[in-house]
Scaffold this motif. Sequence first.
Motif, PDB file in Angstrom:
ATOM      1  N   PRO A 174      63.169 -17.721   7.959  1.00  0.00           N
ATOM      2  CA  PRO A 174      62.650 -18.321   9.195  1.00  0.00           C
ATOM      3  C   PRO A 174      61.779 -17.360   9.996  1.00  0.00           C
ATOM      4  O   PRO A 174      61.196 -17.756  11.008  1.00  0.00           O
ATOM      5  CB  PRO A 174      63.929 -18.676   9.961  1.00  0.00           C
ATOM      6  N   HIS A 175      61.695 -16.112   9.556  1.00  0.00           N
ATOM      7  CA  HIS A 175      61.000 -15.088  10.340  1.00  0.00           C
ATOM      8  C   HIS A 175      59.521 -14.950   9.985  1.00  0.00           C
ATOM      9  O   HIS A 175      58.787 -14.271  10.716  1.00  0.00           O
ATOM     10  CB  HIS A 175      61.690 -13.736  10.155  1.00  0.00           C
ATOM     11  N   ILE A 176      59.074 -15.543   8.887  1.00  0.00           N
ATOM     12  CA  ILE A 176      57.678 -15.407   8.474  1.00  0.00           C
ATOM     13  C   ILE A 176      56.859 -16.538   9.082  1.00  0.00           C
ATOM     14  O   ILE A 176      57.131 -17.711   8.868  1.00  0.00           O
ATOM     15  CB  ILE A 176      57.554 -15.425   6.938  1.00  0.00           C
ATOM     16  N   SER A 177      55.826 -16.159   9.844  1.00  0.00           N
ATOM     17  CA  SER A 177      55.014 -17.163  10.529  1.00  0.00           C
ATOM     18  C   SER A 177      53.630 -17.343   9.911  1.00  0.00           C
ATOM     19  O   SER A 177      52.903 -18.260  10.304  1.00  0.00           O
ATOM     20  CB  SER A 177      54.883 -16.813  12.019  1.00  0.00           C
ATOM     21  N   ALA A 178      53.244 -16.493   8.957  1.00  0.00           N
ATOM     22  CA  ALA A 178      51.980 -16.651   8.236  1.00  0.00           C
ATOM     23  C   ALA A 178      52.073 -15.859   6.937  1.00  0.00           C
ATOM     24  O   ALA A 178      52.838 -14.894   6.844  1.00  0.00           O
ATOM     25  CB  ALA A 178      50.790 -16.172   9.063  1.00  0.00           C
ATOM     26  N   THR A 179      51.289 -16.258   5.939  1.00  0.00           N
ATOM     27  CA  THR A 179      51.394 -15.651   4.612  1.00  0.00           C
ATOM     28  C   THR A 179      50.025 -15.429   4.003  1.00  0.00           C
ATOM     29  O   THR A 179      49.150 -16.305   4.079  1.00  0.00           O
ATOM     30  CB  THR A 179      52.199 -16.567   3.661  1.00  0.00           C
ATOM     31  N   VAL A 180      49.845 -14.254   3.392  1.00  0.00           N
ATOM     32  CA  VAL A 180      48.673 -13.954   2.576  1.00  0.00           C
ATOM     33  C   VAL A 180      49.169 -13.655   1.169  1.00  0.00           C
ATOM     34  O   VAL A 180      49.885 -12.676   0.956  1.00  0.00           O
ATOM     35  CB  VAL A 180      47.882 -12.754   3.129  1.00  0.00           C
ATOM     36  N   ALA A 181      48.818 -14.506   0.207  1.00  0.00           N
ATOM     37  CA  ALA A 181      49.276 -14.351  -1.177  1.00  0.00           C
ATOM     38  C   ALA A 181      48.059 -14.316  -2.086  1.00  0.00           C
ATOM     39  O   ALA A 181      47.355 -15.324  -2.240  1.00  0.00           O
ATOM     40  CB  ALA A 181      50.202 -15.505  -1.561  1.00  0.00           C
ATOM     41  N   ASN A 182      47.808 -13.172  -2.705  1.00  0.00           N
ATOM     42  CA  ASN A 182      46.641 -13.000  -3.563  1.00  0.00           C
ATOM     43  C   ASN A 182      47.071 -12.693  -4.991  1.00  0.00           C
ATOM     44  O   ASN A 182      47.802 -11.740  -5.237  1.00  0.00           O
ATOM     45  CB  ASN A 182      45.773 -11.850  -3.043  1.00  0.00           C
ATOM     46  N   ALA A 183      46.639 -13.537  -5.925  1.00  0.00           N
ATOM     47  CA  ALA A 183      46.770 -13.299  -7.368  1.00  0.00           C
ATOM     48  C   ALA A 183      48.151 -13.602  -7.932  1.00  0.00           C
ATOM     49  O   ALA A 183      48.601 -12.927  -8.853  1.00  0.00           O
ATOM     50  CB  ALA A 183      46.344 -11.871  -7.734  1.00  0.00           C
ATOM     51  N   TRP A 184      48.836 -14.609  -7.389  1.00  0.00           N
ATOM     52  CA  TRP A 184      50.016 -15.179  -8.064  1.00  0.00           C
ATOM     53  C   TRP A 184      50.308 -16.561  -7.485  1.00  0.00           C
ATOM     54  O   TRP A 184      51.043 -16.708  -6.517  1.00  0.00           O
ATOM     55  CB  TRP A 184      51.260 -14.317  -7.916  1.00  0.00           C
ATOM     56  N   MET A 185      49.720 -17.557  -8.097  1.00  0.00           N
ATOM     57  CA  MET A 185      50.075 -18.940  -7.823  1.00  0.00           C
ATOM     58  C   MET A 185      49.536 -19.787  -8.965  1.00  0.00           C
ATOM     59  O   MET A 185      48.354 -19.691  -9.320  1.00  0.00           O
ATOM     60  CB  MET A 185      49.505 -19.419  -6.486  1.00  0.00           C
ATOM     61  N   ALA A 186      50.391 -20.599  -9.546  1.00  0.00           N
ATOM     62  CA  ALA A 186      49.995 -21.502 -10.630  1.00  0.00           C
ATOM     63  C   ALA A 186      51.136 -22.469 -10.890  1.00  0.00           C
ATOM     64  O   ALA A 186      52.266 -22.265 -10.448  1.00  0.00           O
ATOM     65  CB  ALA A 186      49.670 -20.723 -11.904  1.00  0.00           C
TER      66      ALA A 186
END
Length: 373
Positions: A252-264
């Motif tokens: 519940p503590h994460i309010s934004a996310t940057v995810a580069n090079a792992w999603m499929a």
Amino acid sequence: MKRLSTITLALAALHTAQADPQGVTEDNLPLFHQALKERMTFPLAYEGGDPSTWRERVLPEVRASILPYTASRPFDAKLIDEVDRGSFVARRIAFNVTDESRITALLLVPKGEGPFPAALMLHDHGSRFDIGKEKWIAPWYDEQRLSSATEWAARFFSGRFPGEELAERGYVVLAADALGWGDREGNGYEAQQALAANLFNLGSSLAGLIALEDVRAAAFLTELPDTDPNRVAAVGFSMGAFRAWQVAALSPHISATVANAWMAQAKGLMVPGNNQLRGQSAFNMLHPSLLQLLDFPDVAALAAPAPMLVYAGEEDTLFPPSAVEGAMARMHDVWRAHGAEEHLTTRLWEDKGHVFTADMQDAAFEWLDAQLR
């Protein structure tokens, strides 16, 4: 006699009709893997309706599938040493990340009056274990690690240390080692399987333990006096991107996310020649029962409608573009259902491989500034 002849003829017919043995491919996939794929229906995936109701129903089951337990030991943070790096102070600290493990971490704190936005930096795998947290932040306490970290930054980050880039922008930055990296280095690439197997036998999993530690690190970062608890981001590259959208879903503590090079999409990764089939490194992202419930983009979508940025390289051989684009489309469905599609940014970068280059960082961090400032 007649009965014996009948049995003999039946056995002969059975012998001639026997199917080829269903063994294993050179990629260590069962020859019947396509049939198993068809059984993967992801029954808890979002299929329309109220996305908030879906999240309330699904998240407890996902947490139970991923996390081995709920940790509660006080963090009890202590300062080891610190250095002045101009616009921010770099500290090496120790804290209790779970009920069993006390670890060292790197903490960057901007100078000036806080509280500041914060970033939990989640490092990659890369089959490079002598550095973990140092992949994000240049170490001042070990010349060999500094050499390794500088080499890593040149290879993947255009020579930058992205954690320090965010500190320069006014973020509190926390980076710690996952089990097997940096101060917690294990016994090499081939030993990952044994570590994972031993954790299975201890009623846990390697991926589950990493997820638990990331959830705890997010809570720890939120409690720091210099941190604005309403502006905490998860930032990850490669395996760290997997960890970033995962912790965004679980914490519940994460309010934004940057995810580069792992999603499929999972089915798009389970194809001959893909890195996901190599074992070893895959154990760090392998939750045994998760894919019986839902696919990777649906896990990430449990973080909706909070802001999330997902980047991929069109030339990244680890992630087939069709599987990446399919996952991004699934995620957009959920953010759109929340009426918040503008909070999800996805991009397949042309002429980029498995990297987080300066231009990708600049675009991602400017996006993050816009979400948290």
